[in-house]
Write an enzyme that holds these catalytic residues in place. Structure first.
Site, PDB file in Angstrom:
ATOM      1  CB  SER A  67      -8.875  76.142 -65.906  1.00 54.21           C
ATOM      2  OG  SER A  67      -7.955  77.213 -65.928  1.00 54.21           O
ATOM      3  CB  SER A 115     -10.474  86.138 -75.366  1.00 53.32           C
ATOM      4  OG  SER A 115      -9.632  86.613 -74.360  1.00 53.32           O
ATOM      5  CB  CYS A 159     -17.565  73.293 -64.027  1.00 51.61           C
ATOM      6  SG  CYS A 159     -19.096  74.121 -63.626  1.00 51.61           S
ATOM      7  CD  GLU A 188     -17.944  78.573 -57.331  1.00 45.95           C
ATOM      8  OE1 GLU A 188     -17.967  77.339 -57.489  1.00 45.95           O
ATOM      9  OE2 GLU A 188     -18.302  79.124 -56.271  1.00 45.95           O
ATOM     10  CD1 TRP A 219     -13.430  79.264 -72.792  1.00 52.21           C
ATOM     11  CD2 TRP A 219     -15.052  77.840 -73.384  1.00 52.21           C
ATOM     12  NE1 TRP A 219     -12.911  77.988 -72.717  1.00 52.21           N
ATOM     13  CE2 TRP A 219     -13.887  77.096 -73.079  1.00 52.21           C
ATOM     14  CE3 TRP A 219     -16.197  77.142 -73.793  1.00 52.21           C
ATOM     15  CZ2 TRP A 219     -13.835  75.700 -73.156  1.00 52.21           C
ATOM     16  CZ3 TRP A 219     -16.146  75.758 -73.864  1.00 52.21           C
ATOM     17  CH2 TRP A 219     -14.982  75.052 -73.554  1.00 52.21           C
ATOM     18  CG  ASN A 220     -18.168  76.504 -69.210  1.00 52.17           C
ATOM     19  OD1 ASN A 220     -17.970  77.607 -68.729  1.00 52.17           O
ATOM     20  ND2 ASN A 220     -18.346  75.433 -68.463  1.00 52.17           N
TER      21      ASN A 220
HETATM   22  P1  NAD Z   1      -9.841  79.693 -68.057  1.00 48.32           P
HETATM   23  O1  NAD Z   1      -9.356  79.507 -66.668  1.00 48.32           O
HETATM   24  O2  NAD Z   1      -8.892  79.512 -69.157  1.00 48.32           O
HETATM   25  O3  NAD Z   1     -10.452  81.162 -68.244  1.00 48.32           O
HETATM   26  C1  NAD Z   1     -11.459  81.659 -67.379  1.00 48.32           C
HETATM   27  C2  NAD Z   1     -11.386  83.178 -67.377  1.00 48.32           C
HETATM   28  O4  NAD Z   1     -10.187  83.573 -66.705  1.00 48.32           O
HETATM   29  C3  NAD Z   1     -11.327  83.814 -68.761  1.00 48.32           C
HETATM   30  O5  NAD Z   1     -12.091  84.997 -68.777  1.00 48.32           O
HETATM   31  C4  NAD Z   1      -9.854  84.138 -68.903  1.00 48.32           C
HETATM   32  O6  NAD Z   1      -9.589  85.185 -69.809  1.00 48.32           O
HETATM   33  C5  NAD Z   1      -9.509  84.534 -67.486  1.00 48.32           C
HETATM   34  N1  NAD Z   1      -8.085  84.494 -67.158  1.00 48.32           N
HETATM   35  C6  NAD Z   1      -7.141  83.647 -67.612  1.00 48.32           C
HETATM   36  N2  NAD Z   1      -5.945  83.937 -67.067  1.00 48.32           N
HETATM   37  C7  NAD Z   1      -6.135  84.983 -66.242  1.00 48.32           C
HETATM   38  C8  NAD Z   1      -5.282  85.749 -65.391  1.00 48.32           C
HETATM   39  N3  NAD Z   1      -3.976  85.501 -65.288  1.00 48.32           N
HETATM   40  N4  NAD Z   1      -5.814  86.752 -64.681  1.00 48.32           N
HETATM   41  C9  NAD Z   1      -7.127  87.028 -64.754  1.00 48.32           C
HETATM   42  N5  NAD Z   1      -7.989  86.352 -65.560  1.00 48.32           N
HETATM   43  C10 NAD Z   1      -7.494  85.339 -66.290  1.00 48.32           C
HETATM   44  O7  NAD Z   1     -11.120  78.739 -68.191  1.00 48.32           O
HETATM   45  P2  NAD Z   1     -11.988  78.451 -69.491  1.00 48.32           P
HETATM   46  O8  NAD Z   1     -11.209  77.587 -70.411  1.00 48.32           O
HETATM   47  O9  NAD Z   1     -12.563  79.726 -70.010  1.00 48.32           O
HETATM   48  O10 NAD Z   1     -13.208  77.621 -68.846  1.00 48.32           O
HETATM   49  C11 NAD Z   1     -13.173  76.268 -68.621  1.00 48.32           C
HETATM   50  C12 NAD Z   1     -12.813  75.956 -67.183  1.00 48.32           C
HETATM   51  O11 NAD Z   1     -13.722  76.610 -66.299  1.00 48.32           O
HETATM   52  C13 NAD Z   1     -12.956  74.469 -66.865  1.00 48.32           C
HETATM   53  O12 NAD Z   1     -11.889  74.050 -66.067  1.00 48.32           O
HETATM   54  C14 NAD Z   1     -14.271  74.403 -66.099  1.00 48.32           C
HETATM   55  O13 NAD Z   1     -14.411  73.286 -65.265  1.00 48.32           O
HETATM   56  C15 NAD Z   1     -14.229  75.677 -65.347  1.00 48.32           C
HETATM   57  N6  NAD Z   1     -15.587  76.041 -64.927  1.00 48.32           N
HETATM   58  C16 NAD Z   1     -15.897  75.980 -63.585  1.00 48.32           C
HETATM   59  C17 NAD Z   1     -17.188  76.261 -63.179  1.00 48.32           C
HETATM   60  C18 NAD Z   1     -17.583  76.217 -61.715  1.00 48.32           C
HETATM   61  O14 NAD Z   1     -18.573  76.846 -61.372  1.00 48.32           O
HETATM   62  N7  NAD Z   1     -16.873  75.501 -60.858  1.00 48.32           N
HETATM   63  C19 NAD Z   1     -18.160  76.599 -64.121  1.00 48.32           C
HETATM   64  C20 NAD Z   1     -17.794  76.643 -65.472  1.00 48.32           C
HETATM   65  C21 NAD Z   1     -16.498  76.377 -65.863  1.00 48.32           C
END
Ligand code: NAD
Length: 486
Positions: free
Chosen positions: A228, A177, A283, A249, A150-151
């Site tokens: 994450s 979501s 991130c 990522e 979402w970020n």
């Molecule tokens: P999150 O991991 O909670 O969710 C990311 C996505 O994964 C969402 O669409 C979520 O619905 C989906 N998801 C969750 N559980 C799942 C499953 N079991 N199967 C399939 N999909 C699933 O992360 P967030 O809170 O939305 O975002 C923040 C995190 O993302 C932070 O840790 C941040 O560092 C990381 N991030 C990384 C990068 C990068 O390029 N390295 C960039 C932006 C954000």
């Protein structure tokens, strides 16, 4: 009510269920969206599978032209899209516009690469056949899935859609979501220019059900997750045993090292934007600041002056100059997490130099606003150091030399980005060689260029997005041996 985009059409969830997306600045409903589930994921996968052959064999020029036409469509709608992104995500309009521009730049980059995809020829030893030679031919991997956080919902969608479509793979996007609305709009604009049904789809719903089906279904060959580190582990557990092509990522805790000879004005700016852009929910962000003792006081004084200029508020309005608008945190739980991490540091003896409180004032109680903080005397054992801090809190450390700075920078589970600020080539080279990170900037703000591969080491992930390298994850090189023509 918004709808999902499946097989070239707007649709509700097969269950008919919906949920509401709320504005983090005031708690008001922005729109409602379908609460998709396992069967919706399956419908999208089936449509993508049917679309694969046709899209893979579409002439490269035509694929590129469709991407370019889609980019032009999105450009025509920039104002409305920026506003929608601000409403659902919380970031100020200026940052929302910046995110959309970054998305378009990335899409353009891949549109320009479609016709540049090529294989390689390998000379072969003559023992088996004196006339034989080898050719590596890249073929699209197949149905791909992009899971987005979402970020930065739009740029991180683009880092998947761009290379997938360029390579000839259909892709299904699952936004977080809480941020599906701008994504749905853009997916539909990109489709409007004539993409065949099933090539680019978007389904909305929870990660645990709909997302889980997308990453585990046998017909999905490629999974690209940005999220994450915990979700990354889950993807490895589910998609890994099925031998899918996976890129992850994930989180980060970027160190920034400022040496005594650095241009302090530029470095202060780098720290400020690096930590507080997107209300610190990035991130790639400066999450630990290591200052040489010679410049510690001067740097901090200049930094605090700048941080005090931030004014939390609704991203749809501007702060009056010289104040700078900072939007709310994205959710209440996000704010609570950041508060808890800061409280833990304070319990261990940290000193909050500025911010770290919930602002009061008109309307402030309606959103998840937070005064950005800078913290000193932070214990290495505190959660501000051992965990990823996804909000506007910056811990600052004094170091006496580069060896100490690098040792502390590397004492982290993450390895996404890092920066060193110096004009001393010896120090810069040492950091390039020794800092454990996927990306390193010398005298530069932590920024992910579309032209350069982007990704992390250690807990920050596997594989790369951005750059021509991202295409490799959507292409399977087939080794073909020609035994010569008689
Ligand atoms: P999150 O991991 O909670 O969710 C990311 C996505 O994964 C969402 O669409 C979520 O619905 C989906 N998801 C969750 N559980 C799942 C499953 N079991 N199967 C399939 N999909 C699933 O992360 P967030 O809170 O939305 O975002 C923040 C995190 O993302 C932070 O840790 C941040 O560092 C990381 N991030 C990384 C990068 C990068 O390029 N390295 C960039 C932006 C954000």
């Amino acid at each position: 009510m918004a709808q999902m985009f499946v097989n070239g059409e707007w649709s509700d969830a097969l269950s008919g269920e919906t949920y509401v997306v709320k504005n983090p600045a005031n708690g008001e409903a922005v729109d409602s969206v379908p609460l998709g589930g396992v069967d919706d994921a399956q419908a999208a996968i089936e449509a993508a599978k049917a679309a694969f052959g046709g899209w893979a064999s579409t002439a490269p020029d035509e694929r590129a032209n469709l991407l370019r036409a889609g980019i032009a469509k999105v450009k025509e709608n920039m104002r409305d899209l920026s506003l929608l992104l601000t409403k659902e995500q919380g970031k100020p309009l200026m940052e929302a516009g910046g995110e959309l521009h970054h998305f378009l730049h990335g899409m353009q980059f891949y549109a320009d690469l479609v016709s540049k995809i090529r294989g390689e020829m390998a000379p072969l030893p003559p023992a088996m056949n004196p006339k034989s030679y080898g050719v590596l031919m890249p073929f699209p991997v197949g149905v791909s899935v992009g899971i987005v956080p979402w970020n930065f919902p739009i740029t991180l969608m683009g880092t998947k859609v761009g290379p997938a479509l360029a390579a000839g793979c259909p892709i299904i996007i699952k936004p977080a979501s809480t941020t599906p609305l701008t994504t749905l709009k853009i997916v539909s604009l990109l489709n409007e220019v004539g993409l065949p049904p099933g090539v680019l789809q978007c389904v909305t719903g929870p990660g645990s059900t709909l997302g889980n089906e997308l990453i585990s279904h046998p017909d999905v060959r490629r999974v690209a997750l940005t999220g994450s580190s915990e979700t990354g582990q889950r993807v490895m557990q589910v998609a890994g045993p099925k031998f899918k092509r996976i890129t992850l990522e994930l989180g980060g805790s970027d160190p920034m090292i400022v040496c005594p000879d650095a241009d302090l004005r530029k470095a202060v700016n780098g720290a400020m934007i690096g930590r507080f852009w997107n209300a610190g929910q990035a991130c790639l962000a400066v999450k630990r600041l290591y200052l040489f003792e010679e410049i510690y006081d001067e740097f901090l004084a200049a930094l605090l002056k700048k941080v005090e200029r931030y004014e939390p508020g609704d991203g749809q309005t501007k702060a009056e100059k010289p104040r700078i608008r900072m939007g709310p945190l994205h959710t209440e739980s996000q704010r609570v997490e950041v508060q808890d991490q800061l409280a833990d540091a304070v319990e261990r003896g940290a000193e909050v130099l500025v911010g770290g409180t919930i602002p009061d004032g008109d309307g402030m109680d309606k959103g998840y606003f937070y005064n950005p903080a800078v913290v000193a005397n932070v214990s290495e054992q505190s959660r501000l150091v051992t965990e990823e801090v996804f909000g506007p809190v910056l811990p600052v450390f004094k170091v006496s030399n580069l060896d100490e700075a690098i040792a502390k920078a590397n004492a982290s589970a993450w390895g996404l980005g890092a920066s060193i600020w110096t004009n001393n080539m010896k120090w810069a080279n040492q950091a390039v060689r020794e800092v454990e990170s996927g990306m390193l900037w010398v005298n530069q703000i932590h920024y992910g260029y579309d032209e350069m591969p982007f990704g992390g080491v250690k807990t920050s992930g596997i594989g790369r997005e951005h750059g021509p390298e991202a295409l490799d994850y959507y292409l399977e090189p087939k080794s073909v041996v020609f035994g010569g023509l008689d």
